[in-house]
Design a protein around this motif. Structure first.
Motif, PDB file in Angstrom:
ATOM      1  N   SER A  78       9.275  -1.193   2.469  1.00 50.67           N
ATOM      2  CA  SER A  78       8.625  -1.057   1.099  1.00 50.67           C
ATOM      3  C   SER A  78       7.789  -0.362   0.843  1.00 50.67           C
ATOM      4  O   SER A  78       7.193   0.601   1.944  1.00 50.67           O
ATOM      5  CB  SER A  78       7.536  -2.531   1.155  1.00 50.67           C
ATOM      6  N   GLY A  79       7.636   0.506  -0.392  1.00 47.96           N
ATOM      7  CA  GLY A  79       6.878   1.771  -0.693  1.00 47.96           C
ATOM      8  C   GLY A  79       5.463   1.381  -0.716  1.00 47.96           C
ATOM      9  O   GLY A  79       4.636   2.312  -0.859  1.00 47.96           O
ATOM     10  N   GLY A  80       5.364   0.144  -1.104  1.00 47.26           N
ATOM     11  CA  GLY A  80       3.698   0.021  -0.758  1.00 47.26           C
ATOM     12  C   GLY A  80       3.430  -1.100   0.209  1.00 47.26           C
ATOM     13  O   GLY A  80       3.676  -1.037   1.545  1.00 47.26           O
ATOM     14  N   ARG A  81       2.761  -2.331   0.046  1.00 49.74           N
ATOM     15  CA  ARG A  81       2.654  -3.403   1.071  1.00 49.74           C
ATOM     16  C   ARG A  81       4.018  -4.084   1.178  1.00 49.74           C
ATOM     17  O   ARG A  81       4.805  -4.339   0.287  1.00 49.74           O
ATOM     18  CB  ARG A  81       1.431  -4.074   0.574  1.00 49.74           C
ATOM     19  N   GLY A  82       4.114  -4.334   2.585  1.00 44.05           N
ATOM     20  CA  GLY A  82       5.302  -5.447   2.605  1.00 44.05           C
ATOM     21  C   GLY A  82       5.152  -6.654   2.013  1.00 44.05           C
ATOM     22  O   GLY A  82       5.919  -7.050   1.051  1.00 44.05           O
ATOM     23  N   ILE A  83       4.043  -7.498   2.161  1.00 40.23           N
ATOM     24  CA  ILE A  83       3.638  -8.660   1.435  1.00 40.23           C
ATOM     25  C   ILE A  83       2.484  -8.624   0.955  1.00 40.23           C
ATOM     26  O   ILE A  83       1.266  -8.352   1.881  1.00 40.23           O
ATOM     27  CB  ILE A  83       4.117 -10.099   2.353  1.00 40.23           C
ATOM     28  N   TYR A  84       2.081  -9.014  -0.466  1.00 39.45           N
ATOM     29  CA  TYR A  84       0.743  -9.016  -0.779  1.00 39.45           C
ATOM     30  C   TYR A  84       0.541 -10.127  -1.454  1.00 39.45           C
ATOM     31  O   TYR A  84       1.197 -10.741  -2.307  1.00 39.45           O
ATOM     32  CB  TYR A  84       0.400  -7.564  -1.698  1.00 39.45           C
ATOM     33  N   LEU A  85      -0.492 -11.059  -0.817  1.00 41.26           N
ATOM     34  CA  LEU A  85      -0.659 -12.582  -1.291  1.00 41.26           C
ATOM     35  C   LEU A  85      -2.134 -12.595  -1.565  1.00 41.26           C
ATOM     36  O   LEU A  85      -3.039 -12.331  -1.033  1.00 41.26           O
ATOM     37  CB  LEU A  85      -0.502 -13.412  -0.230  1.00 41.26           C
ATOM     38  N   ARG A  86      -2.367 -13.153  -2.900  1.00 44.38           N
ATOM     39  CA  ARG A  86      -3.812 -13.175  -3.494  1.00 44.38           C
ATOM     40  C   ARG A  86      -3.867 -14.796  -3.884  1.00 44.38           C
ATOM     41  O   ARG A  86      -3.117 -15.077  -4.717  1.00 44.38           O
ATOM     42  CB  ARG A  86      -4.048 -12.617  -4.660  1.00 44.38           C
ATOM     43  N   GLY A  87      -4.828 -15.650  -3.294  1.00 42.87           N
ATOM     44  CA  GLY A  87      -5.126 -16.996  -3.585  1.00 42.87           C
ATOM     45  C   GLY A  87      -4.141 -17.887  -2.967  1.00 42.87           C
ATOM     46  O   GLY A  87      -3.771 -19.026  -3.603  1.00 42.87           O
ATOM     47  N   VAL A  88      -4.027 -17.623  -1.847  1.00 42.53           N
ATOM     48  CA  VAL A  88      -3.266 -18.802  -0.729  1.00 42.53           C
ATOM     49  C   VAL A  88      -4.371 -19.890  -0.475  1.00 42.53           C
ATOM     50  O   VAL A  88      -5.364 -19.621  -0.061  1.00 42.53           O
ATOM     51  CB  VAL A  88      -2.916 -18.094   0.556  1.00 42.53           C
TER      52      VAL A  88
END
Length: 735
Positions: free
Chosen positions: A260-270
């Motif tokens: 990925s060019g940025g984060r692999g996985i970005y989670l907000r509000g889990v």
């Protein structure tokens, strides 16, 4: 458009013999069968506006030869069936319909290098079985809509593969989103107001984020069984999911997310109850996984070779990770950032290895707990890179740190701040840290069965602490000392028991306490702690001092003092072997202490020094004092005044202690071997007399057994034992 009569005739033809059926085009048979199903619906639903099916073939011969023509006449709930072919058009849909292609690879909507291939607005649309390509903007754009996509390939478009704007529900399954110039699947506009599902889909080679979901509070996102690869470009995340407000349930599992060019996985509000599990994140330009404002639980994930953190947990709530691998990330393994997390942390059964930066860095609010258990923490390198760092603010919290080998850290092996009483810090090895093996600040620290070796700094550095205890441990080969207090003096007691503190360059044990506190140092081996100003045991209690218990320690080969005590009051120093140190023992500014049954052997400069007052260097007679290797007197007399004929294991002349007026009145003839009663001393007065012989006779008469009375060693007490005790009392024999 065909009329109903012809449709029926064609149905009849398709029901003729196989021989006749073969002369009809295959697509006509499909057409007619679908119409038969539609007719059945018409009969069942007569009078309730049943849905129709419309047919499109770019070769003609059915309802329409363009998709848009069919869309323009379709009503809500209708299906448009499109035969294989290439449709060079831009499809605009504003009615809730189903758009179904004959085969995914056979039906192509080609945007001709301009506009959007498919636009959906304010509709509930199902799209199944297409290849959508060559738009200058979006493969599919959907505004204010519910959309479900299955068996669709969206590729080589100039914008996003799918752009979902101001949306409601979204689902995609069994599809391919590949090679689009602004990203794969991206939400835009206002947050979507219903759930999102992405399953069994390849999202690859897009310039931009692979998948970007943005939902309102309380909605859910399911991202499962997908391949997310090579979605490049700055700030391009493999998977991004944001659920606003207090968040929502996320299911993120079985997705390999790579390159990925940025984060692999970005989670907000889990939210608590989410499932984030069973996937690999590899080679992200940003963090492998980032989670903000979340309750995050990870299970069986592998995060490797990110250019930033492996996992970056920002302004979080609860965090847990189990059975995972975090390896080879360029800014650290698992790192908390932003505001301190507001709930507990758990890290179990996880390998955190080969990261450039701290392996694990946890930062919690007051009263929360951290559990770090059964992990391998190795080779997390770089300046100020700790193997394990845990900070609980304010008055701290409970920490459970156990069964973690922590090796080859670029900073401290383990750095703890705010450990509360009741924590468990036990059963692990810390080896080859560039900083201290273990550092603890502002903590009540109890260590059990730890091994700290070969640190470039202190083995254990206890800074501005409270209570400290260590038991059954090994502190060996550290370059600035074994166990050392620093910062402000500790405000509670110290206990060091059953521990080997050996081969450190610096003091073996250095304790510094506030007034009135106590230090217990017992049953330790403290050997070869070298270097000028390096003491085996150093204890300082400020002000009027405090109680020290220094017992049964073997203190050898220290660079300076074997034992150096300052501020000892009403204390006991007993049963220690103090050997081959530069200086034996220095009792400084201390009073009313008892020092006895210690062996002072071959200390280079002096065996002991005492500049205090009222210190007793023996335990009275007959218990005796200490053994001094430089005291060569004889043992020709016995008794409290050493003026009675006979020997008692006590040298007849006292041993003066340099530095003041203290003296050992009853120096031992031989090194102390333990508090074993003299054979035959049956009244425990410290000497053999006829009274002991009389007691032996009484025991013999009753037939009882007493080990001390059985001086002959034949297993029973007889008159022979009484006679031997009497002879020994008269110095005729030695027992």
């Amino acid at each position: 458009m065909m009329n109903n009569t012809r449709d029926v005739i064609l149905v009849n033809r398709c029901n003729q013999s196989d021989e006749f059926r073969t002369v009809l085009p295959a697509k006509m048979c499909v057409h007619v069968l679908l119409m038969l199903a539609a007719a059945a619906v018409l009969v069942v639903g007569a009078g309730v506006g049943a849905a129709a099916t419309w047919y499109v073939d770019d070769g003609g011969g059915v309802d329409y030869d363009t998709i848009q023509d069919a869309v323009d006449v379709a009503g809500a709930g209708d299906m448009i069936y499109v035969y294989d072919g290439t449709y060079n058009e831009h499809v605009v849909i504003s009615t809730s319909i189903t758009l179904s292609g004959q085969t995914e690879s056979g039906v192509t909507i080609d945007g001709g290098g301009s506009g959007d291939c498919v636009q959906v607005s304010s509709s509930d649309v199902v799209i199944n079985g297409f290849t959508i390509t060559n738009a200058s903007k979006y493969g599919i754009r959907a505004d204010y809509s519910d959309i479900a996509i299955e068996n669709v390939t969206i590729t080589a478009n100039g914008g996003h593969g799918i752009y979902f704007v101001h949306g409601k529900s979204f689902a995609i399954r069994n599809s391919i989103i590949d090679g689009n110039d602004m990203g794969g699947i991206v939400y835009g506009g206002n947050r979507a107001t219903d759930d999102a599902i992405v399953e069994d889909t390849n999202i690859t080679n897009n310039v931009g984020s692979g998948l970007r979901i943005d939902l309102t509070e309380g909605k859910s996102a399911t991202v499962r069984n997908n391949k997310i690869d090579n979605n490049a470009g700055s700030s391009s995340d493999g998977i991004y999911v944001y659920i606003a407000g207090t968040g929502g349930i996320m299911t993120i599992e079985n997705n390999p997310v790579t390159n990925s060019g940025g984060r692999g996985i970005y989670l907000r509000g889990v939210r608590t109850g989410s499932t984030i599990a069973n996937f690999v994140v590899h080679n992200s330009v940003g963090s492998g996984i980032r989670a903000d404002a979340s309750d995050l639980t990870l299970e069986n994930v592998k995060v490797t070779d990110s250019d930033s953190y492996g996992i970056y947990f920002v302004s979080g709530k609860g965090f847990a990770i189990r059975n995972s691998i975090i390896d080879g990330n360029d800014m650290g393994g698992i790192v908390y950032g932003g505001n301190r997390a507001t709930d507990d942390a758990i890290v179990e059964d996880t390998n955190i290895t080969n990261n450039v930066g701290s392996g694990l860095r946890i930062d919690l609010t007051e009263g929360k707990s951290a559990t770090v258990r059964n992990n391998k923490i190795d080779n997390n390198a770089g300046s100020s890179s700790d193997g394990i760092y845990v900070y609980i603010a304010g008055t701290g919290g409970i920490m459970t740190i156990e069964n973690n080998p922590v090796t080859n850290s670029g900073g401290r092996g383990i750095y703890l701040r705010g450990v509360r009483t009741g924590s468990t810090i036990a059963n692990f090895v810390v080896h080859n840290s560039v900083g201290s093996g273990i550092r603890a600040d502002a903590s009540d620290l109890t260590l059990e069965n730890v091994k700290v070796t070969d640190s470039d700094s202190y083995g254990i550095y206890f800074v501005s602490g409270k209570g400290f205890a260590i038991r059954n441990s090994i502190i060996d080969g550290n370059d600035m000392g074994g166990i050392v207090y620093g910062g402000n003096r500790a405000t509670d007691d110290a206990i060091v028991e059953d521990t080997n503190i050996t081969n450190n360059v610096g003091s073996g044990l250095r304790i510094d306490l506030t007034e009135g506190k106590s230090a217990t140092v017992r049953n330790n081996k403290i050997d070869n702690n070298a270097g000028s100003s390096s003491d085996g045991i150093y204890v300082y209690i400020a002000g009027t001092g405090g109680i020290m218990t220094i017992e049964n320690n073997r203190v050898e080969d220290s660079g300076r003092y074997g034992i150096y005590l300052t501020g000892a009051t009403n204390s006991v120093v007993a049963g220690n072997d103090i050997m081959r140190n530069s200086y034996g023992m220095y009792l400084h500014s201390s009073s009313n202490n008892s020092i006895f049954h210690n062996d002072f052997i071959d200390n280079a400069n002096y065996n002991a020094k005492d500049d205090g007052t009222s210190n007793s260097w023996d335990d009275g007679y007959p218990s005796a004092g200490n053994y001094w290797s430089d005291h060569g007197g004889a043992d020709d007399f016995k008794g409290p005044g050493q003026n009675q004929s006979g020997n008692d294991g006590i040298i007849d002349t006292p041993y003066p202690i340099p530095g003041g007026s203290s003296v050992d009145r009853y120096p031992l003839m031989h090194p102390w071997t333990g508090d074993t009663p003299q054979k035959g001393d049956l009244n425990s007065d410290g000497t053999l007399t006829p009274a002991d012989a009389a007691i032996a006779l009484r025991i013999a008469a009753t037939g009882a057994h007493n080990d001390a009375a059985d001086v002959s060693g034949d297993g029973c007490v007889t008159s022979l034992d009484a006679l031997m005790i009497l002879q020994a009392a008269a110095d005729a024999i030695e027992l």
